[in-house]
Design a protein around this motif. Sequence first.
Motif, PDB file in Angstrom:
ATOM      1  N   THR A 218       4.083   5.725 -36.445  1.00 18.34           N
ATOM      2  CA  THR A 218       5.391   6.062 -37.006  1.00 18.34           C
ATOM      3  C   THR A 218       5.281   7.234 -37.974  1.00 18.34           C
ATOM      4  O   THR A 218       6.196   8.062 -38.075  1.00 18.34           O
ATOM      5  CB  THR A 218       5.996   4.842 -37.718  1.00 18.34           C
ATOM      6  N   MET A 219       4.164   7.337 -38.688  1.00 19.11           N
ATOM      7  CA  MET A 219       3.975   8.446 -39.625  1.00 19.11           C
ATOM      8  C   MET A 219       4.005   9.789 -38.908  1.00 19.11           C
ATOM      9  O   MET A 219       4.668  10.738 -39.355  1.00 19.11           O
ATOM     10  CB  MET A 219       2.651   8.291 -40.370  1.00 19.11           C
ATOM     11  N   VAL A 220       3.291   9.893 -37.793  1.00 21.66           N
ATOM     12  CA  VAL A 220       3.282  11.167 -37.083  1.00 21.66           C
ATOM     13  C   VAL A 220       4.620  11.401 -36.396  1.00 21.66           C
ATOM     14  O   VAL A 220       5.096  12.536 -36.293  1.00 21.66           O
ATOM     15  CB  VAL A 220       2.098  11.249 -36.082  1.00 21.66           C
ATOM     16  N   LEU A 221       5.274  10.330 -35.952  1.00 24.61           N
ATOM     17  CA  LEU A 221       6.615  10.462 -35.380  1.00 24.61           C
ATOM     18  C   LEU A 221       7.579  11.006 -36.430  1.00 24.61           C
ATOM     19  O   LEU A 221       8.406  11.886 -36.139  1.00 24.61           O
ATOM     20  CB  LEU A 221       7.093   9.103 -34.869  1.00 24.61           C
ATOM     21  N   LEU A 222       7.468  10.508 -37.654  1.00 28.33           N
ATOM     22  CA  LEU A 222       8.327  10.984 -38.737  1.00 28.33           C
ATOM     23  C   LEU A 222       8.059  12.454 -39.021  1.00 28.33           C
ATOM     24  O   LEU A 222       9.004  13.252 -39.161  1.00 28.33           O
ATOM     25  CB  LEU A 222       8.086  10.155 -39.995  1.00 28.33           C
ATOM     26  N   ASP A 223       6.792  12.835 -39.124  1.00 30.98           N
ATOM     27  CA  ASP A 223       6.467  14.234 -39.401  1.00 30.98           C
ATOM     28  C   ASP A 223       7.003  15.154 -38.303  1.00 30.98           C
ATOM     29  O   ASP A 223       7.572  16.215 -38.583  1.00 30.98           O
ATOM     30  CB  ASP A 223       4.952  14.412 -39.532  1.00 30.98           C
ATOM     31  N   LEU A 224       6.817  14.750 -37.063  1.00 26.47           N
ATOM     32  CA  LEU A 224       7.247  15.590 -35.952  1.00 26.47           C
ATOM     33  C   LEU A 224       8.765  15.754 -35.952  1.00 26.47           C
ATOM     34  O   LEU A 224       9.291  16.823 -35.616  1.00 26.47           O
ATOM     35  CB  LEU A 224       6.779  14.975 -34.626  1.00 26.47           C
TER      36      LEU A 224
ATOM     37  N   LYS B 113       0.062  11.723 -25.146  1.00 26.67           N
ATOM     38  CA  LYS B 113      -0.875  11.022 -24.254  1.00 26.67           C
ATOM     39  C   LYS B 113      -1.739  10.045 -25.035  1.00 26.67           C
ATOM     40  O   LYS B 113      -1.972   8.909 -24.592  1.00 26.67           O
ATOM     41  CB  LYS B 113      -1.754  12.044 -23.533  1.00 26.67           C
ATOM     42  N   ALA B 114      -2.214  10.462 -26.214  1.00 29.59           N
ATOM     43  CA  ALA B 114      -3.084   9.601 -27.021  1.00 29.59           C
ATOM     44  C   ALA B 114      -2.365   8.331 -27.458  1.00 29.59           C
ATOM     45  O   ALA B 114      -2.923   7.228 -27.407  1.00 29.59           O
ATOM     46  CB  ALA B 114      -3.594  10.366 -28.237  1.00 29.59           C
ATOM     47  N   TRP B 115      -1.102   8.468 -27.885  1.00 24.08           N
ATOM     48  CA  TRP B 115      -0.358   7.303 -28.361  1.00 24.08           C
ATOM     49  C   TRP B 115       0.280   6.508 -27.234  1.00 24.08           C
ATOM     50  O   TRP B 115       0.818   5.416 -27.477  1.00 24.08           O
ATOM     51  CB  TRP B 115       0.679   7.734 -29.394  1.00 24.08           C
ATOM     52  N   SER B 116       0.212   7.032 -26.010  1.00 21.29           N
ATOM     53  CA  SER B 116       0.691   6.298 -24.840  1.00 21.29           C
ATOM     54  C   SER B 116      -0.422   5.490 -24.185  1.00 21.29           C
ATOM     55  O   SER B 116      -0.158   4.684 -23.287  1.00 21.29           O
ATOM     56  CB  SER B 116       1.291   7.272 -23.817  1.00 21.29           C
ATOM     57  N   ALA B 117      -1.674   5.702 -24.618  1.00 22.86           N
ATOM     58  CA  ALA B 117      -2.811   4.995 -24.022  1.00 22.86           C
ATOM     59  C   ALA B 117      -2.734   3.506 -24.347  1.00 22.86           C
ATOM     60  O   ALA B 117      -2.245   3.104 -25.406  1.00 22.86           O
ATOM     61  CB  ALA B 117      -4.120   5.582 -24.565  1.00 22.86           C
ATOM     62  N   PRO B 118      -3.210   2.655 -23.443  1.00 23.15           N
ATOM     63  CA  PRO B 118      -3.197   1.217 -23.693  1.00 23.15           C
ATOM     64  C   PRO B 118      -3.911   0.876 -25.004  1.00 23.15           C
ATOM     65  O   PRO B 118      -5.008   1.366 -25.268  1.00 23.15           O
ATOM     66  CB  PRO B 118      -3.957   0.652 -22.487  1.00 23.15           C
ATOM     67  N   GLY B 119      -3.282   0.076 -25.828  1.00 21.91           N
ATOM     68  CA  GLY B 119      -3.890  -0.380 -27.073  1.00 21.91           C
ATOM     69  C   GLY B 119      -3.728   0.554 -28.246  1.00 21.91           C
ATOM     70  O   GLY B 119      -4.132   0.219 -29.359  1.00 21.91           O
TER      71      GLY B 119
ATOM     72  N   ILE C 283       5.578   3.700 -29.209  1.00 20.25           N
ATOM     73  CA  ILE C 283       5.384   4.924 -29.990  1.00 20.25           C
ATOM     74  C   ILE C 283       5.202   6.132 -29.075  1.00 20.25           C
ATOM     75  O   ILE C 283       5.741   7.211 -29.334  1.00 20.25           O
ATOM     76  CB  ILE C 283       4.179   4.781 -30.938  1.00 20.25           C
ATOM     77  N   GLY C 284       4.445   5.965 -28.002  1.00 16.28           N
ATOM     78  CA  GLY C 284       4.229   7.085 -27.091  1.00 16.28           C
ATOM     79  C   GLY C 284       5.522   7.622 -26.512  1.00 16.28           C
ATOM     80  O   GLY C 284       5.698   8.840 -26.376  1.00 16.28           O
ATOM     81  N   ASP C 285       6.459   6.723 -26.168  1.00 17.83           N
ATOM     82  CA  ASP C 285       7.737   7.162 -25.621  1.00 17.83           C
ATOM     83  C   ASP C 285       8.591   7.850 -26.686  1.00 17.83           C
ATOM     84  O   ASP C 285       9.256   8.851 -26.410  1.00 17.83           O
ATOM     85  CB  ASP C 285       8.497   5.964 -25.040  1.00 17.83           C
ATOM     86  N   LEU C 286       8.565   7.314 -27.898  1.00 19.42           N
ATOM     87  CA  LEU C 286       9.301   7.946 -28.989  1.00 19.42           C
ATOM     88  C   LEU C 286       8.734   9.339 -29.286  1.00 19.42           C
ATOM     89  O   LEU C 286       9.482  10.295 -29.507  1.00 19.42           O
ATOM     90  CB  LEU C 286       9.248   7.077 -30.239  1.00 19.42           C
ATOM     91  N   LEU C 287       7.411   9.446 -29.286  1.00 19.40           N
ATOM     92  CA  LEU C 287       6.781  10.747 -29.533  1.00 19.40           C
ATOM     93  C   LEU C 287       7.099  11.738 -28.415  1.00 19.40           C
ATOM     94  O   LEU C 287       7.264  12.939 -28.679  1.00 19.40           O
ATOM     95  CB  LEU C 287       5.267  10.583 -29.664  1.00 19.40           C
ATOM     96  N   ARG C 288       7.190  11.251 -27.197  1.00 20.92           N
ATOM     97  CA  ARG C 288       7.522  12.150 -26.084  1.00 20.92           C
ATOM     98  C   ARG C 288       8.896  12.777 -26.306  1.00 20.92           C
ATOM     99  O   ARG C 288       9.094  13.987 -26.117  1.00 20.92           O
ATOM    100  CB  ARG C 288       7.488  11.383 -24.765  1.00 20.92           C
TER     101      ARG C 288
END
Length: 200
Positions: free
Chosen positions: A123-129, A99-105, A15-20
């Motif tokens: 995925t919800m925030v990825l969709l909104d963005l 950064k938050a969604w790239s953190a371990p866990g 998710i962190g990479d997708l959000l980036r």
Amino acid sequence: MTNDEPLRPGAQPRIGDLLRSAAARAVPVVGGIGDASLGAPTPCAAYDVRALLNHLYGVVVHFQALAAKQSAELSTTTDWLADADWRDRFETETGKLVKAWSAPGAEEGTTGGMGLPARTVGTMVLLDLTVHAWDLARATGRDFTPDPVVVDGLVGEVEAMAPMARKAGVFEEAVALPGDATPFERLLATTGRDPYAPLV
């Protein structure tokens, strides 16, 4: 991976990479919105540009806490555009989100008030963005093309959450599209958006 480096197809991206990648496409859209456009209509009938920016801003900020398994008051109304540097701050906040969604866990276990799987919440925030960047680009007369890997990462999750989202009033009914529609246009249609409809 740099902020504007395309994601590679293959194994399921984090998710962190997708959000980036999504942030790299959304930030220029927001940064390019002039004050004169803030009252313009958007594909989200309930929002003009200013209201949609405030909604997206709140999502970006509050979902940072959800990544850390903390509570977030999503119903809070804040005028994020009250500060003159809101465009620069949006870039800063999206960086914090990545950064938050790239953190371990971050995408493991459950999070949010509904106890949803963390990856679903991400995925919800990825969709909104992604989708709201398109909304804002469309409202201000610009083109928007997301990373195809981001679209691929959204399709299955969005189709799965669509019935719940429609019941909650978050999505409208799906829009029928021609057979040559792109994957992103089909994703927009699943959320109830007509990618070909003019704004009124």
